[in-house]
Design a protein around this motif. Structure first.
Motif, PDB file in Angstrom:
ATOM      1  N   LYS A 182     -14.509   0.968  -3.885  1.00 52.85           N
ATOM      2  CA  LYS A 182     -14.487  -0.495  -3.870  1.00 52.85           C
ATOM      3  C   LYS A 182     -15.497  -0.990  -2.849  1.00 52.85           C
ATOM      4  CE  LYS A 182     -11.230  -1.011  -6.928  1.00 52.85           C
ATOM      5  NZ  LYS A 182     -11.559  -1.555  -8.278  1.00 52.85           N
ATOM      6  N   ARG A 183     -16.233  -2.058  -3.248  1.00 46.08           N
ATOM      7  CA  ARG A 183     -17.329  -2.524  -2.391  1.00 46.08           C
ATOM      8  C   ARG A 183     -17.325  -4.042  -2.209  1.00 46.08           C
ATOM      9  NH1 ARG A 183     -22.079   1.749  -4.297  1.00 46.08           N
ATOM     10  NH2 ARG A 183     -20.673   3.552  -4.244  1.00 46.08           N
ATOM     11  N   LYS A 184     -16.303  -4.680  -2.721  1.00 42.22           N
ATOM     12  CA  LYS A 184     -16.105  -6.100  -2.476  1.00 42.22           C
ATOM     13  C   LYS A 184     -14.609  -6.380  -2.540  1.00 42.22           C
ATOM     14  CE  LYS A 184     -17.517 -10.763  -3.822  1.00 42.22           C
ATOM     15  NZ  LYS A 184     -18.382 -11.584  -4.721  1.00 42.22           N
ATOM     16  N   GLY A 185     -14.093  -7.024  -1.493  1.00 40.63           N
ATOM     17  CA  GLY A 185     -12.667  -7.298  -1.469  1.00 40.63           C
ATOM     18  C   GLY A 185     -12.297  -8.112  -0.241  1.00 40.63           C
ATOM     19  N   TYR A 186     -11.020  -8.134   0.029  1.00 37.02           N
ATOM     20  CA  TYR A 186     -10.493  -8.920   1.145  1.00 37.02           C
ATOM     21  C   TYR A 186     -10.494  -8.110   2.438  1.00 37.02           C
ATOM     22  CZ  TYR A 186      -8.912 -11.916  -2.632  1.00 37.02           C
ATOM     23  OH  TYR A 186      -8.880 -12.728  -3.742  1.00 37.02           O
ATOM     24  N   LEU A 187     -10.429  -8.797   3.555  1.00 34.28           N
ATOM     25  CA  LEU A 187     -10.125  -8.189   4.842  1.00 34.28           C
ATOM     26  C   LEU A 187      -8.629  -8.333   5.066  1.00 34.28           C
ATOM     27  CD1 LEU A 187     -12.949  -9.835   6.989  1.00 34.28           C
ATOM     28  CD2 LEU A 187     -13.018  -7.608   5.861  1.00 34.28           C
ATOM     29  N   CYS A 188      -8.014  -7.315   5.631  1.00 39.19           N
ATOM     30  CA  CYS A 188      -6.581  -7.397   5.928  1.00 39.19           C
ATOM     31  C   CYS A 188      -6.315  -6.903   7.347  1.00 39.19           C
ATOM     32  CB  CYS A 188      -5.762  -6.541   4.948  1.00 39.19           C
ATOM     33  SG  CYS A 188      -5.569  -7.271   3.314  1.00 39.19           S
ATOM     34  N   LEU A 189      -5.528  -7.665   8.094  1.00 36.38           N
ATOM     35  CA  LEU A 189      -5.049  -7.243   9.401  1.00 36.38           C
ATOM     36  C   LEU A 189      -3.686  -6.606   9.207  1.00 36.38           C
ATOM     37  CD1 LEU A 189      -5.893 -10.447  11.496  1.00 36.38           C
ATOM     38  CD2 LEU A 189      -7.350  -8.461  11.064  1.00 36.38           C
ATOM     39  N   GLU A 190      -3.495  -5.459   9.850  1.00 33.46           N
ATOM     40  CA  GLU A 190      -2.307  -4.644   9.585  1.00 33.46           C
ATOM     41  C   GLU A 190      -1.233  -4.819  10.657  1.00 33.46           C
ATOM     42  OE1 GLU A 190      -1.385   0.025   8.482  1.00 33.46           O
ATOM     43  OE2 GLU A 190      -3.081  -0.462   9.760  1.00 33.46           O
ATOM     44  N   SER A 191      -0.019  -4.966  10.176  1.00 34.00           N
ATOM     45  CA  SER A 191       1.177  -4.946  11.021  1.00 34.00           C
ATOM     46  C   SER A 191       1.894  -3.632  10.736  1.00 34.00           C
ATOM     47  CB  SER A 191       2.070  -6.144  10.667  1.00 34.00           C
ATOM     48  OG  SER A 191       3.324  -6.060  11.307  1.00 34.00           O
ATOM     49  N   GLU A 192       1.947  -2.732  11.739  1.00 32.24           N
ATOM     50  CA  GLU A 192       2.509  -1.401  11.442  1.00 32.24           C
ATOM     51  C   GLU A 192       3.403  -0.887  12.575  1.00 32.24           C
ATOM     52  OE1 GLU A 192       1.197   2.734   9.208  1.00 32.24           O
ATOM     53  OE2 GLU A 192      -0.354   1.433  10.035  1.00 32.24           O
ATOM     54  N   GLY A 193       4.337  -1.731  13.012  1.00 31.46           N
ATOM     55  CA  GLY A 193       5.398  -1.247  13.871  1.00 31.46           C
ATOM     56  C   GLY A 193       5.176  -1.358  15.364  1.00 31.46           C
ATOM     57  N   ALA A 194       4.051  -1.949  15.800  1.00 30.57           N
ATOM     58  CA  ALA A 194       3.793  -2.048  17.241  1.00 30.57           C
ATOM     59  C   ALA A 194       3.014  -3.317  17.539  1.00 30.57           C
ATOM     60  CB  ALA A 194       3.021  -0.826  17.733  1.00 30.57           C
ATOM     61  N   LYS A 195       3.223  -3.859  18.729  1.00 30.52           N
ATOM     62  CA  LYS A 195       2.534  -5.080  19.130  1.00 30.52           C
ATOM     63  C   LYS A 195       1.062  -4.802  19.396  1.00 30.52           C
ATOM     64  CE  LYS A 195       2.782  -8.894  22.466  1.00 30.52           C
ATOM     65  NZ  LYS A 195       3.480  -9.436  23.655  1.00 30.52           N
ATOM     66  N   ILE A 196       0.203  -5.643  18.817  1.00 28.70           N
ATOM     67  CA  ILE A 196      -1.242  -5.512  18.996  1.00 28.70           C
ATOM     68  C   ILE A 196      -1.834  -6.899  19.175  1.00 28.70           C
ATOM     69  CG2 ILE A 196      -1.734  -5.569  16.503  1.00 28.70           C
ATOM     70  CD1 ILE A 196      -4.048  -3.585  17.087  1.00 28.70           C
ATOM     71  N   GLU A 197      -2.942  -6.976  19.924  1.00 25.77           N
ATOM     72  CA  GLU A 197      -3.628  -8.244  20.134  1.00 25.77           C
ATOM     73  C   GLU A 197      -5.084  -8.127  19.694  1.00 25.77           C
ATOM     74  OE1 GLU A 197      -0.988  -9.761  23.975  1.00 25.77           O
ATOM     75  OE2 GLU A 197      -3.118  -9.235  24.262  1.00 25.77           O
ATOM     76  N   PHE A 198      -5.582  -9.200  19.049  1.00 27.60           N
ATOM     77  CA  PHE A 198      -6.976  -9.285  18.618  1.00 27.60           C
ATOM     78  C   PHE A 198      -7.623 -10.499  19.276  1.00 27.60           C
ATOM     79  CE2 PHE A 198      -4.671  -7.367  15.035  1.00 27.60           C
ATOM     80  CZ  PHE A 198      -5.444  -6.249  14.753  1.00 27.60           C
TER      81      PHE A 198
END
Length: 254
Positions: free
Chosen positions: A216-232
């Motif tokens: 796949k070479r065109k699509g959405y960006l996704c930010l992942e929530s996977e069980g731990a606190k993260i900051e961007f």
């Protein structure tokens, strides 16, 4: 007879209005927010350095999974799932700073993603840019053996139905050739260059990983929530010129 016809027409009109309103409500995302900015490479060449706000739409987390705190986006980690970009992207540069707030934290960003979670793990198909906290390897020993430290700092791989060819193979995944990530509470900076099925990843100022031949070479960006606190923070997407692409290399429009 005329009154009956008028009444019937009014009834039909009311049904059509109700149906349209119902569809419109169903089409509205459960939750959305803005974070980061997007601009084009042409904008940069023209001297423009401030882009437009990026809008993110919840896929399968919740309206309390993510919140803004000054210049940061905070992800609480639960439930496991993703939020997606409003727009799809083909060729682009993504820059972002991130830090885990828990030892052994797990997260990542999907690119060229379909934003359609699998039933067994609640995560979509796409190319994942891995973000694991350094202590993850200590917490996930297999038969007493620690996983390789290369697993945590910017591993790249095709997730779900997406396939890729790794530059630095660890099975079907690509591992970083140098450990440059910092641990819990410290900011890391990723620069992700995505062009025509090839991705190169810079970790804290140095390119150390890549994949090619993504299915796949065109699509959405996704930010992942996977069980731990993260900051961007300081997330920026710089769109580049489009390249040659086949229909099957584009995800379905949502």
């Amino acid at each position: 007879m005329d009154i009956m016809n008028i009444s019937l027409k009014l009834f039909c009109a009311m049904v059509l209005l109700w149906t349209s309103a119902t569809k419109a409500l169903q089409a509205q995302p459960a939750h959305s927010f803005t974070f980061g900015e997007g601009l084009s490479f042409d904008d940069l060449l023209a001297g423009k350095h401030k882009g437009s706000a990026l809008r993110w739409i919840d896929v399968n987390t919740s309206d309390t999974s993510w919140y803004k705190e000054k210049d940061k986006l905070v992800g609480k980690g639960w439930p496991i799932g993703v939020v997606r970009s409003e727009k799809m992207y083909q060729n682009f540069i993504l820059e972002v700073e991130w830090r885990h707030m828990e030892k052994g934290g797990n997260s990542g960003i999907f690119v060229w993603c379909d934003a359609q979670p699998e039933a067994h793990n609640r995560l979509p198909s796409g190319v994942e840019v891995q973000m694991l906290e350094l202590d993850w390897v200590n917490q996930h020993k297999v038969n007493g053996q620690e996983p390789p430290i290369a697993y945590v700092h910017g591993e790249l791989f095709g997730a779900g139905k997406t396939t890729t060819t790794p530059d630095n193979p660890r099975g079907v995944r690509s591992k970083s050739i140098e450990n440059r990530c910092l641990g819990v509470g410290e900011w890391n900076r990723y620069r992700v260059v995505c062009v025509d099925g090839t991705i190169k990843l810079s970790v804290n100022g140095k390119f150390v990983n890549g994949i090619r031949e993504s299915s796949k070479r065109k699509g959405y960006l996704c930010l992942e929530s996977e069980g731990a606190k993260i900051e961007f923070r300081n997330l920026k997407v710089i769109s580049l010129g489009e390249g040659y692409i086949l229909p099957e290399q584009v995800v379905d429009v949502l």
